[in-house]
Design an enzyme around this catalytic site. Structure first.
Site, PDB file in Angstrom:
ATOM      1  N   ASP A  62       0.821  -1.219   0.000  1.00 41.86           N
ATOM      2  CA  ASP A  62       0.000   0.000   0.000  1.00 41.86           C
ATOM      3  C   ASP A  62       0.850   1.263   0.000  1.00 41.86           C
ATOM      4  O   ASP A  62       2.079   1.207   0.182  1.00 41.86           O
ATOM      5  CB  ASP A  62      -0.952  -0.008   1.205  1.00 41.86           C
ATOM      6  CG  ASP A  62      -0.275  -0.385   2.513  1.00 41.86           C
ATOM      7  OD1 ASP A  62       0.967  -0.432   2.549  1.00 41.86           O
ATOM      8  OD2 ASP A  62      -0.985  -0.627   3.498  1.00 41.86           O
ATOM      9  N   ASN A 128      -7.374  -2.433  14.465  1.00 44.13           N
ATOM     10  CA  ASN A 128      -8.766  -2.821  14.201  1.00 44.13           C
ATOM     11  C   ASN A 128      -8.837  -4.056  13.301  1.00 44.13           C
ATOM     12  O   ASN A 128      -9.888  -4.374  12.759  1.00 44.13           O
ATOM     13  CB  ASN A 128      -9.543  -1.656  13.582  1.00 44.13           C
ATOM     14  CG  ASN A 128      -8.964  -1.213  12.246  1.00 44.13           C
ATOM     15  OD1 ASN A 128      -8.007  -1.812  11.748  1.00 44.13           O
ATOM     16  ND2 ASN A 128      -9.533  -0.172  11.657  1.00 44.13           N
ATOM     17  N   HIS A 130      -7.068  -4.517  10.486  1.00 37.44           N
ATOM     18  CA  HIS A 130      -6.845  -4.332   9.052  1.00 37.44           C
ATOM     19  C   HIS A 130      -5.531  -4.956   8.589  1.00 37.44           C
ATOM     20  O   HIS A 130      -4.587  -5.103   9.372  1.00 37.44           O
ATOM     21  CB  HIS A 130      -6.970  -2.863   8.624  1.00 37.44           C
ATOM     22  CG  HIS A 130      -5.861  -1.940   9.035  1.00 37.44           C
ATOM     23  ND1 HIS A 130      -6.074  -0.812   9.782  1.00 37.44           N
ATOM     24  CD2 HIS A 130      -4.543  -1.958   8.757  1.00 37.44           C
ATOM     25  CE1 HIS A 130      -4.933  -0.167   9.952  1.00 37.44           C
ATOM     26  NE2 HIS A 130      -3.980  -0.850   9.352  1.00 37.44           N
ATOM     27  N   GLU A 135      -9.601  -1.792   5.498  1.00 38.33           N
ATOM     28  CA  GLU A 135     -10.274  -1.484   6.750  1.00 38.33           C
ATOM     29  C   GLU A 135     -11.482  -2.415   6.937  1.00 38.33           C
ATOM     30  O   GLU A 135     -11.939  -3.049   5.984  1.00 38.33           O
ATOM     31  CB  GLU A 135     -10.736  -0.027   6.716  1.00 38.33           C
ATOM     32  CG  GLU A 135      -9.586   0.984   6.613  1.00 38.33           C
ATOM     33  CD  GLU A 135      -8.854   1.211   7.935  1.00 38.33           C
ATOM     34  OE1 GLU A 135      -8.931   0.356   8.837  1.00 38.33           O
ATOM     35  OE2 GLU A 135      -8.197   2.260   8.055  1.00 38.33           O
TER      36      GLU A 135
END
Ligand code: GLP
Length: 237
Positions: A62, A128, A130, A135
């Site tokens: 990314d 979280n 990811h 996400e």
């Protein structure tokens, strides 16, 4: 999933190095790479070793939209600083954060991935759950896409910027579907703040609410975690 619990990130780096080394010895030609603080100990072990990987390729997960390779917080900059400047691959690919045309850039990157199928993908884990910048809620069959970062990810990454306003709001990320095509996956996670995500990833239901739980659908995953990240697991591994 094979779960390896280590004392700390330094020990994890040694495990990560071994997985990388074995993959290379088994003929891996393409390595998927992650940024973040987590894989640094593995990268340090790799770049300070005498392993020869000058003939293979790397493909990163990314990049922030809007940050170019000269920006110290870009993932391109990070990869040069922590890996490529020390020991380069034959070719290294990252999404181009400066390409404002999201459709063109995500299409281009999907072709990079299709042309360079990943033998071993190295992943970190967001608090979280990811992976990459996928996400919660991202479909499991997603390919490269532009992501609007969540408040929690922006807050978590703000520590690298002068203030939260400077953290980019968008990123380009390889999709979960693309990650699941990696022939083998190494996921590392260290620290107590990852413990909930680790529990969900390993023991929780497979759900887009926790993107890393998709790895339960992959048959060659090695998870390296420290004792703090393992602290909420219901059994010993
Ligand atoms: C970012 C990256 C992820 C990384 C995560 C965790 O959001 N896009 O690839 O896994 O942060 O970062 P850290 O390893 O610093 O905890």
């Amino acid at each position: 999933m094979k779960v390896i619990v280590v004392k700390n990130a330094a020990e994890g780096g040694k495990q990560g190095f071994q997985v990388f080394k074995d993959a290379l010895a088994n003929g891996a030609k393409v390595f998927g790479l992650a940024t973040g603080s987590t894989p640094i100990s593995t990268y340090d072990e790799i770049t300070s070793s005498d392993l020869d990987f000058s003939h293979v390729t790397s493909v990163n997960l990314d990049e922030y939209v809007g940050l170019g390779p000269d920006h110290p917080q870009s993932y391109n900059y990070f990869m040069h600083e922590h890996f490529f400047n020390k020991k380069p691959f034959a070719n290294s690919y990252l999404p181009d954060g400066l390409n404002k045309d999201a459709e063109a850039e995500t299409k281009r990157y999907d072709k990079v991935i299709a042309d360079n199928p990943i033998d071993l993908g190295i992943l970190g884990l967001g608090r979280n759950g990811h992976i990459g910048f996928n996400e919660p809620g991202t479909p499991f069959d997603s390919t490269t896409h532009q992501v609007k970062l969540t408040e929690s990810t922006i807050a978590a990454n703000a520590r690298f910027f002068d203030n939260e306003e400077e953290v980019p709001k968008y990123a380009y990320s390889m999709g979960i579907g693309s990650i699941l095509k990696d022939k083998q996956i190494l996921l590392e996670a260290y620290g107590e703040e990852k413990a909930d995500a680790v529990k969900g990833m390993i023991e929780g239901p497979v759900t887009p609410d926790l993107p890393a739980s998709s790895l339960q659908n992959h048959d060659k995953v090695i998870v390296v975690i420290d004792e703090a990240a393992a602290s909420k697991l219901s059994k010993k591994y």
